[in-house]
Design a protein around this motif. Structure first.
Motif, PDB file in Angstrom:
ATOM      1  N   MET A   1       0.663  -1.272   0.122  1.00 12.94           N
ATOM      2  CA  MET A   1       0.258   0.019  -0.149  1.00 12.94           C
ATOM      3  C   MET A   1       0.446   1.603   0.229  1.00 12.94           C
ATOM      4  O   MET A   1       0.530   2.422   0.591  1.00 12.94           O
ATOM      5  CB  MET A   1      -1.236  -0.531   1.492  1.00 12.94           C
ATOM      6  N   ARG A   2       2.026   1.234  -0.488  1.00 16.90           N
ATOM      7  CA  ARG A   2       2.942   1.676  -0.707  1.00 16.90           C
ATOM      8  C   ARG A   2       2.945   3.143  -1.495  1.00 16.90           C
ATOM      9  O   ARG A   2       3.974   3.573  -1.934  1.00 16.90           O
ATOM     10  CB  ARG A   2       4.333   1.653   0.101  1.00 16.90           C
ATOM     11  N   GLU A   3       2.502   2.393  -2.743  1.00 15.93           N
ATOM     12  CA  GLU A   3       2.373   2.422  -4.021  1.00 15.93           C
ATOM     13  C   GLU A   3       1.611   4.323  -4.113  1.00 15.93           C
ATOM     14  O   GLU A   3       2.372   5.371  -5.099  1.00 15.93           O
ATOM     15  CB  GLU A   3       1.384   1.747  -5.127  1.00 15.93           C
ATOM     16  N   PHE A   4       0.747   4.936  -3.021  1.00 13.48           N
ATOM     17  CA  PHE A   4      -0.110   6.050  -3.159  1.00 13.48           C
ATOM     18  C   PHE A   4       1.234   7.199  -4.056  1.00 13.48           C
ATOM     19  O   PHE A   4       1.380   7.290  -4.760  1.00 13.48           O
ATOM     20  CB  PHE A   4      -0.646   6.030  -2.056  1.00 13.48           C
ATOM     21  N   LEU A   5       1.926   7.183  -2.551  1.00 12.15           N
ATOM     22  CA  LEU A   5       2.720   8.864  -2.981  1.00 12.15           C
ATOM     23  C   LEU A   5       3.554   8.301  -3.847  1.00 12.15           C
ATOM     24  O   LEU A   5       4.272   9.108  -3.958  1.00 12.15           O
ATOM     25  CB  LEU A   5       3.656   9.077  -1.051  1.00 12.15           C
ATOM     26  N   THR A   6       4.428   7.551  -4.067  1.00 10.85           N
ATOM     27  CA  THR A   6       5.755   7.140  -5.609  1.00 10.85           C
ATOM     28  C   THR A   6       5.043   7.502  -6.509  1.00 10.85           C
ATOM     29  O   THR A   6       5.316   8.041  -7.085  1.00 10.85           O
ATOM     30  CB  THR A   6       6.022   5.602  -5.235  1.00 10.85           C
ATOM     31  N   GLN A   7       3.508   7.064  -6.746  1.00 14.63           N
ATOM     32  CA  GLN A   7       3.232   7.611  -8.189  1.00 14.63           C
ATOM     33  C   GLN A   7       2.997   9.012  -7.939  1.00 14.63           C
ATOM     34  O   GLN A   7       3.131   9.700  -9.204  1.00 14.63           O
ATOM     35  CB  GLN A   7       1.334   6.826  -8.109  1.00 14.63           C
ATOM     36  N   ALA A   8       2.217   9.698  -6.445  1.00 13.83           N
ATOM     37  CA  ALA A   8       2.175  11.068  -6.576  1.00 13.83           C
ATOM     38  C   ALA A   8       3.101  12.147  -6.930  1.00 13.83           C
ATOM     39  O   ALA A   8       3.423  12.761  -7.702  1.00 13.83           O
ATOM     40  CB  ALA A   8       1.195  11.148  -5.410  1.00 13.83           C
ATOM     41  N   GLN A   9       4.562  11.528  -6.210  1.00 11.85           N
ATOM     42  CA  GLN A   9       6.129  12.230  -6.280  1.00 11.85           C
ATOM     43  C   GLN A   9       6.197  11.942  -7.792  1.00 11.85           C
ATOM     44  O   GLN A   9       6.983  12.765  -8.572  1.00 11.85           O
ATOM     45  CB  GLN A   9       6.527  11.279  -5.337  1.00 11.85           C
ATOM     46  N   ALA A  10       5.797  10.774  -8.209  1.00 10.63           N
ATOM     47  CA  ALA A  10       6.624  10.212 -10.137  1.00 10.63           C
ATOM     48  C   ALA A  10       5.453  11.214 -10.954  1.00 10.63           C
ATOM     49  O   ALA A  10       6.570  12.377 -11.891  1.00 10.63           O
ATOM     50  CB  ALA A  10       6.385   9.107 -10.135  1.00 10.63           C
ATOM     51  N   ALA A  11       4.193  11.612 -10.396  1.00  5.03           N
ATOM     52  CA  ALA A  11       4.020  11.985 -11.538  1.00  5.03           C
ATOM     53  C   ALA A  11       3.842  13.788 -11.094  1.00  5.03           C
ATOM     54  O   ALA A  11       4.809  14.759 -11.985  1.00  5.03           O
ATOM     55  CB  ALA A  11       2.415  12.593 -10.982  1.00  5.03           C
ATOM     56  N   ALA A  12       4.045  14.327 -10.240  1.00  3.34           N
ATOM     57  CA  ALA A  12       5.180  15.689  -9.635  1.00  3.34           C
ATOM     58  C   ALA A  12       6.316  15.984 -10.425  1.00  3.34           C
ATOM     59  O   ALA A  12       6.937  17.139 -11.148  1.00  3.34           O
ATOM     60  CB  ALA A  12       5.148  16.119  -8.309  1.00  3.34           C
ATOM     61  N   ASP A  13       7.626  15.416  -9.927  1.00  2.26           N
ATOM     62  CA  ASP A  13       8.319  15.039 -11.173  1.00  2.26           C
ATOM     63  C   ASP A  13       8.870  15.320 -12.333  1.00  2.26           C
ATOM     64  O   ASP A  13       9.062  15.542 -12.968  1.00  2.26           O
ATOM     65  CB  ASP A  13       9.331  13.961  -9.876  1.00  2.26           C
ATOM     66  N   SER A  14       7.566  14.821 -12.722  1.00  5.91           N
ATOM     67  CA  SER A  14       8.055  14.686 -13.972  1.00  5.91           C
ATOM     68  C   SER A  14       6.511  15.563 -15.215  1.00  5.91           C
ATOM     69  O   SER A  14       6.912  15.611 -16.039  1.00  5.91           O
ATOM     70  CB  SER A  14       6.796  12.964 -14.903  1.00  5.91           C
TER      71      SER A  14
END
Ligand SMILES: [Zn+2]
Length: 200
Positions: A1-14
């Motif tokens: 369940m730790r994907e949420f912030l990983t995905q959000a941060q990836a979106a922010a970085d890209s």
């Protein structure tokens, strides 16, 4: 369940033209009811998980809701397990809170409590909606972390459509305070309406 912030941060970085790894502004910024202009506005950086979440509940003696329940001028109605109170001040025409009579959270209510909660929200909504100068009433349960159940009903001034919807509390944070005597007079009207609605 730790994907949420990983995905959000990836979106922010890209984000094209990126803003230091911050999320881009969403479409809400372009709503006519959004209180701020797009220019100069940026999202806060994402912060890491807090798991397990810290217990943010306050002791009853430090709880604003418990304090308000002890003040006759702020109590609008007392039911079986729940009550209706108002805050000491607001910038809106009126604000009311459906709260538990003791220091407990929504998770603690059983079916009878849920039934009473629904009735009191409906009756309080009707009482606020009937006040002079009210265009709509918004109902919210934010659970502010104090550990005391509180459903907040916010009355929007009639005709002030720019304040409508989910940004109403943000506008309320900036608007000047409503005179205390106006709030007290409306409290009397709401108190009487809630008393009538129980009898009927
Ligand atoms: Zn409390």
């Amino acid at each position: 369940m730790r994907e949420f912030l990983t995905q959000a941060q990836a979106a922010a970085d890209s984000t094209t033209g990126g803003d230091g790894g911050r999320l881009p502004l969403g479409g809400m910024v372009d709503w006519e009811v959004f209180p701020f202009e797009r220019e100069g506005l940026r999202s806060r950086p994402l912060v890491d998980y807090a798991v397990p979440e810290p217990d943010r509940r306050k002791a009853p003696e430090d709880c604003k809701t418990c304090t308000a329940l002890g003040r006759d001028d702020l109590v609008l109605h007392t039911g079986e397990r729940l009550a209706v109170i108002r805050p000491g001040g607001t910038s809106l025409p009126f604000v009311a809170n459906v709260v538990s009579r003791t220091h407990e959270v929504l998770d603690d209510l059983g079916d009878d409590g849920h039934v009473e909660l629904g009735r009191l929200i409906g009756r309080t909504y009707a009482a606020l909606r009937a006040l002079d100068g009210v265009g709509n009433v918004h109902v919210n349960k934010w659970e502010n972390g104090t550990g005391h159940l509180s459903v907040t009903l916010l009355a929007r001034p009639l005709g002030v459509l720019q304040l409508r919807g989910s940004n109403l509390p943000v506008w309320a944070d900036m608007l000047p305070a409503t005179p205390p005597e106006e709030l007290a007079a409306r409290a009397d009207v709401v108190r009487a309406a809630l008393a009538r609605s129980v009898v009927e």
